[in-house]
Design a protein around this motif. Structure first.
Motif, short mmCIF file in Angstrom:
data_model
loop_
_atom_site.label_atom_id
_atom_site.label_comp_id
_atom_site.label_asym_id
_atom_site.label_seq_id
_atom_site.Cartn_x
_atom_site.Cartn_y
_atom_site.Cartn_z
N GLN A 146 1.41 0.37 -5.19
CA GLN A 146 -0.05 0.45 -5.30
C GLN A 146 -0.55 -0.15 -6.59
N LEU B 108 20.73 1.86 8.27
CA LEU B 108 20.10 1.47 7.00
C LEU B 108 18.65 1.92 6.98
N LEU B 109 17.98 1.66 8.10
CA LEU B 109 16.56 1.98 8.16
C LEU B 109 16.33 3.48 8.19
N GLY C 56 9.54 -3.25 9.54
CA GLY C 56 10.49 -2.15 9.38
C GLY C 56 11.11 -2.15 7.99
N THR D 74 0.81 -1.22 0.00
CA THR D 74 0.00 0.00 0.00
C THR D 74 0.84 1.27 0.00
N THR D 75 2.12 1.19 0.34
CA THR D 75 2.88 2.44 0.32
C THR D 75 3.93 2.49 -0.79
N PHE D 76 4.24 1.36 -1.40
CA PHE D 76 5.24 1.39 -2.47
C PHE D 76 4.71 0.88 -3.80
N SER E 245 18.11 5.73 4.97
CA SER E 245 17.52 5.55 3.64
C SER E 245 16.26 6.38 3.51
N GLY E 246 15.74 6.86 4.62
CA GLY E 246 14.49 7.60 4.58
C GLY E 246 13.41 6.69 4.09
N CYS E 247 12.49 7.21 3.36
CA CYS E 247 11.47 6.31 2.89
C CYS E 247 11.39 6.30 1.39
N TRP E 248 12.51 6.53 0.71
CA TRP E 248 12.64 6.21 -0.70
C TRP E 248 11.46 6.75 -1.48
N ASP E 249 10.72 5.93 -2.22
CA ASP E 249 9.59 6.52 -2.94
C ASP E 249 8.26 6.08 -2.34
N ARG E 250 8.18 6.22 -1.03
CA ARG E 250 6.98 5.80 -0.33
C ARG E 250 5.86 6.84 -0.51
N TRP E 251 4.70 6.39 -0.88
CA TRP E 251 3.53 7.26 -0.96
C TRP E 251 2.39 6.58 -0.24
N ALA F 297 8.56 -0.99 5.44
CA ALA F 297 8.30 0.45 5.47
C ALA F 297 9.45 1.24 4.86
N SER F 298 10.66 0.68 4.91
CA SER F 298 11.80 1.42 4.38
C SER F 298 12.09 1.10 2.92
N PHE F 299 11.94 -0.16 2.54
CA PHE F 299 12.37 -0.56 1.19
C PHE F 299 11.29 -1.25 0.38
#
Lengths: 507, 401
Positions: free
Chosen positions: A323, B16-17, A428, A319-321, B20-26, A431-433
């Motif tokens: 869609q 790493l977590l 985790g 849902t966040t990467f 990296s921030g949240c890359w292309d998270r929407w 949410a990050s990758f």
């Protein structure tokens, strides 16, 4: 202080203890001596009696509650018929009531006394008799709480080592079944039995196990988990490498597959080594139900394990990467639910998971087994309220509930724990990758699992290294008549199990 | 040692977590889900209209406020991608086009060529290539197509998507062309794309009101029919509804269809056939150095409606009569289709590809001049319609029954 002086002091002290170690010909003195050593403990009782024919006085000492009081009455009441003229020694006399040993010093008596023997001092004698009259009140044999079945034996182990071994012996009256005794713990002196079947169990594994048990230097072993932690292969892993069971039938079947069981006095759990990953997904029920449903249920369990491990992280990642992976109409629904929710999906999911873990822990510590049901209801109610208050989206509550239910499917509680822990790590990563993080994490987990060993046997055995013939009872269970051989991973000696042909009517 | 190893690993993991921030998270509530797009012409630039859905109104739960289900914005920019990103100027969310379902191109734009438009859609990584491409017929502006409030499915892009998808499965007059198909037809030699036409039927102003969906008989609806033919990616003409069906038969893209035919003996009355199995085979012969295409149609169908007063279906020979009659009438549709395509020099039928596959050497000679050669290709037809049954009844009830 000079050396000589010190030596003399030491000598004095030594001779003094030596004096007290001896058994006094006055029976009552011995009782006082013992009372002095045990600090006048309240539970140590004595009874004085005499043998009328010889007019000899005697004292009987025991720890209240650990011995059979009826047997004591028997000793006392029969004393008046005892006569030495009949050529009957005291030893044979006591032997009629219980196994009797002769002791000559007080220090050797104490451990016997404290573990449920009756000690008898007779006036004029400098040795003592210890009669084994152990009778500890124990729980009756009940249905095991942790591994329940619908069809199958309902007996579970109890806290007594002897009863537990008898439950296995009853199922396996085989001369090759061995119970090898050990005592571990300098203070608890916990009795341990290593059980195996001679000729089936791997000898090198047995040697290894004996070494590991002998290596333990501790003052206390209170239950099986202490043993497990002290003998397991890998310490830094969330995955259990020793299997524990409450069921005599489970232990018996593992013994027959060439494994070794460790019985520990004082706990209803018996340890089984080596433990394989797939074994934690097996259940006694798998063998009492028909093989088709048993296989399907097993596959269902593996599926549930994936859900328990990955459902929240997959939800977060998709849902966040990604869609674009969700069907349009479903995406519309999910997006509608997330309208106005203030937190990112990851925070929502983590909060919800933590809430659930708290409720679950609370549920287990609640006095009744209903606690668990209460916690599930609590989670749903809290989830529902949180959704209505607009804090969480409904989909997150669904995903977390599904995960929670899936994590209850594990037949072995110890295998549910690593999945519980790793779930948060995967969340985790997700949410990050996104999915990339999940796949990297999953690969790392697989690598770790493949590197684990349980008593020299690769943890992922049957699957990796792949043994085709062992697949009959790994991910699925084939009918009994197809299992002609014992698993190759754990048994190399007496491989043949049966010759039963495929059942069919005679023609 | 272990502590050192553990703490360094932990440090790496945490950084790493965090780093990296949240890359292309929407998050879902940061995205505007675009389901429809329309391209019109505005002076020198393209005018891009985007239709995003309003999820709260779409969802099955009663959480909406009764607002419109879709939200259209129009942007003008030299390139499509820029106008797409400019969407956020008018909407609080980022345009997300992976869920694009229909792309409507106005006929005006299509006549000037579709190559430059499609470049973005092929190139961009976020675009999924499974949406449908349509042409707004005649002088209809493409953005108007997306402005209609349609009944049942209130969002017009969803309406068009479903209509096309289910139409292809039950009638056969429509043709599903996704971006993928379009790409293949537009780039491969020996075939030209044919795209569905769409137009607004009724009063445009009324159709844009929500009241349009509140009536049993909507004032305005969308009509999806007729196929636009292309030549070298320029729109050159249209195939009628029947010809569109003929095209689908020739290319073998029919799954289930219904057709009406005149009764044998009486051309004022009709019967209907539902075809459920259709197989088209082709062969290419070279006669005098010229290709002749042989098309064979094997169609299984059953009689689904009979209005013929003199037809007695209880007799076997009448089945043959019906078969023969329908074969003849079907043939005229096919001939008509090929005729229309030839007239526009648009090889939507893929004859060039057929020749290429059967006789590559001949194709090498024809390839360079194919648009001119195509109308000269001869075609023979062999139509076999097999009637398997007559439905639940045999003969119609007659008046004296």
């Amino acid at each position: 202080m000079s050396v000589r002086l010190r030596r003399r002091f030491k000598q004095n002290k030594q001779s003094a203890t030596n004096v007290h170690d001896h058994i006094s010909p006055h029976a009552v003195n011995n009782f006082h001596q013992i009372m002095k050593r045990t600090g006048e403990s309240d539970d140590i009782l004595h009874r004085s009696f005499s043998f009328p024919t010889t007019n000899t006085k005697a004292t009987l000492i025991y720890v209240d509650g650990t011995v059979d009081s009826q047997a004591i009455e028997k000793i006392l009441s029969r004393a008046k018929f005892y006569s030495s003229e009949k050529d009957e020694s005291y030893l044979t006399y006591f032997n009629e009531v219980g196994t009797t040993k002769l002791h000559t010093s007080i220090p050797s008596i104490i451990p016997e006394l404290l573990s449920g023997h009756v000690i008898i001092f007779i006036d004029g004698q400098t040795d003592a008799y210890s009669v084994s009259l152990i009778k500890i009140r124990e729980r009756s044999i009940t249905e095991p709480l942790t591994e329940t079945v619908i069809r199958g034996p309902r007996e579970g182990f109890i806290e007594s080592l002897r009863v537990n071994t008898s439950l296995v012996r009853r199922r396996l009256p085989d001369e090759k079944l061995r119970f090898e005794p050990r005592t571990i713990g300098s203070r608890t002196k916990t009795k341990i039995n290593i059980a195996y079947i001679e000729g089936i169990a791997d000898k090198s594994l047995l040697t290894e196990l004996r070494q590991r048990l002998d290596r333990i230097e501790t003052d206390s072993i209170l239950e099986d988990a202490s043993i497990e932690e002290l003998i397991q292969d890998a310490t830094y892993t969330p995955f259990p490498t020793v299997y524990s069971s409450e069921r005599p039938d489970t232990v018996t079947s593992h013994l027959l597959e060439g494994k070794t069981a460790i019985f520990v006095d004082g706990t209803p759990f018996v340890l089984i080594v080596p433990a394989l990953f797939v074994q934690f997904f097996h259940n006694a029920e798998d063998h009492t139900q028909r093989s088709d449903i048993a296989s399907l249920v097993r596959l269902l369990r593996f599926g549930a394990a994936f859900i328990a491990l990955l459902a929240p992280s997959l939800y977060i990642a998709i849902t966040t990467f990604h869609q674009e992976l969700i069907p349009t109409r479903l995406l519309g629904n999910l997006a509608a639910q997330s309208e106005g929710t203030p937190f990112p999906t990851f925070i929502e999911a983590v909060l919800m998971e933590i809430t659930f873990e708290i409720l679950r822990e609370a549920g287990i510590r609640m006095p009744q087994p209903v606690g668990q049901a209460v916690s599930i209801v609590g989670a749903i109610v809290i989830g529902q309220a949180a959704v209505q208050a607009g804090i969480f989206s409904a989909a997150v509550v669904i995903v977390v509930s599904l995960t929670a239910i899936a994590s209850f499917v594990f037949p072995s509680y110890s295998m549910a724990s690593p999945f519980r822990i790793l779930r948060f790590g995967f969340m985790g990563l997700a949410a990050s990758f996104g999915l990339l993080g999940i796949s990297v994490g999953f690969t790392a987990m697989l690598l770790h699992l493949s590197s684990l060993k349980s008593f020299g046997i690769p943890y992922m055995s049957d699957l990796s290294p792949f043994v085709l013939s062992d697949q009959k009872d790994a991910l699925i269970r084939l009918p009994k008549w197809m299992m002609k051989e014992r698993p190759k991973t754990t048994d190399h000696q007496d491989v043949e199990r049966q010759h039963t042909k495929k059942p069919s009517p005679d023609r | 040692m272990i502590m050192k190893w553990l703490s360094s690993t932990l440090l790496v993991m945490i950084s790493l977590l965090l780093l990296s921030g949240c890359w292309d998270r929407w998050e879902l509530n940061e995205l505007s889900i675009i389901t429809g797009m329309a391209i019109d012409k505005s002076d020198d630039h393209y005018e891009l209209t985007m239709q995003s859905i309003n999820p709260a109104e779409i969802a099955s739960q009663e959480i909406g406020n009764g607002y419109a289900q879709a939200f259209n914005t129009t942007e003008v920019a030299p390139t499509i991608h820029e106008s797409l990103r400019k969407h956020v100027n008018k909407s609080p969310r980022r345009a997300f086009i992976s869920h694009l379902q229909v792309l409507v191109i106005s006929e005006e734009v299509a006549r000037e060529g579709i190559t430059s438009i499609l470049d973005f859609f092929y190139r961009d990584h976020e675009v999924r290539s499974d949406f449908f491409v349509l042409i707004a017929k005649d002088d209809q502006r493409a953005k108007e197509i997306l402005s209609i409030v349609t009944p049942l499915e209130n969002v017009p892009s969803q309406n068009i998507f479903d209509s096309l998808q289910y139409g292809a499965r039950s009638y056969g007059g429509t043709r599903i062309v996704t971006l993928d198909d379009l790409y293949q037809d537009a780039t491969a030699p020996g075939i030209e794309p044919a795209l569905m036409g769409v137009q607004v039927i009724g009063n445009l102003k009324e159709g844009q009101e929500r009241s349009n969906a509140e009536r049993n008989e909507p004032a305005t609806t969308l009509l999806i029919q007729e196929l636009a033919m292309f030549r070298d990616n320029y729109l050159v003409g249209w195939l009628s509804q029947d010809q569109s069906k003929g095209l689908n038969y020739i290319t073998g893209d029919i799954r289930d269809s219904v057709g009406s035919f005149n009764c044998p003996n009486n051309s004022d009355e009709e019967f209907a056939l539902e075809s459920f199995k259709e197989k088209t085979d082709y062969d290419v012969r070279i006669v005098n150095n010229k290709p002749i295409i042989d098309l064979t149609f094997n169609i299984s169908s059953h009689i689904s409606e009979v209005n013929c007063s003199t037809l007695d279906l209880s007799k076997e020979e009448n089945f043959y009569l019906v078969e023969k009659e329908s074969e003849e009438q079907f043939l005229t549709i096919l001939q008509d289709t090929v005729q229309e395509a030839k007239a526009h020099q648009s090889d939507v039928l893929g004859f060039g590809q057929m020749i290429h596959r059967k006789h590559p050497k001949i194709w090498e000679e024809l390839k360079s001049n194919w648009n001119e050669e195509f109308p000269n290709v001869e075609v023979t037809y062999d139509v076999n319609i097999k009637i398997t049954d007559t439905g639940n009844i045999i003969n119609s009830f007659t008046e004296d029954d």
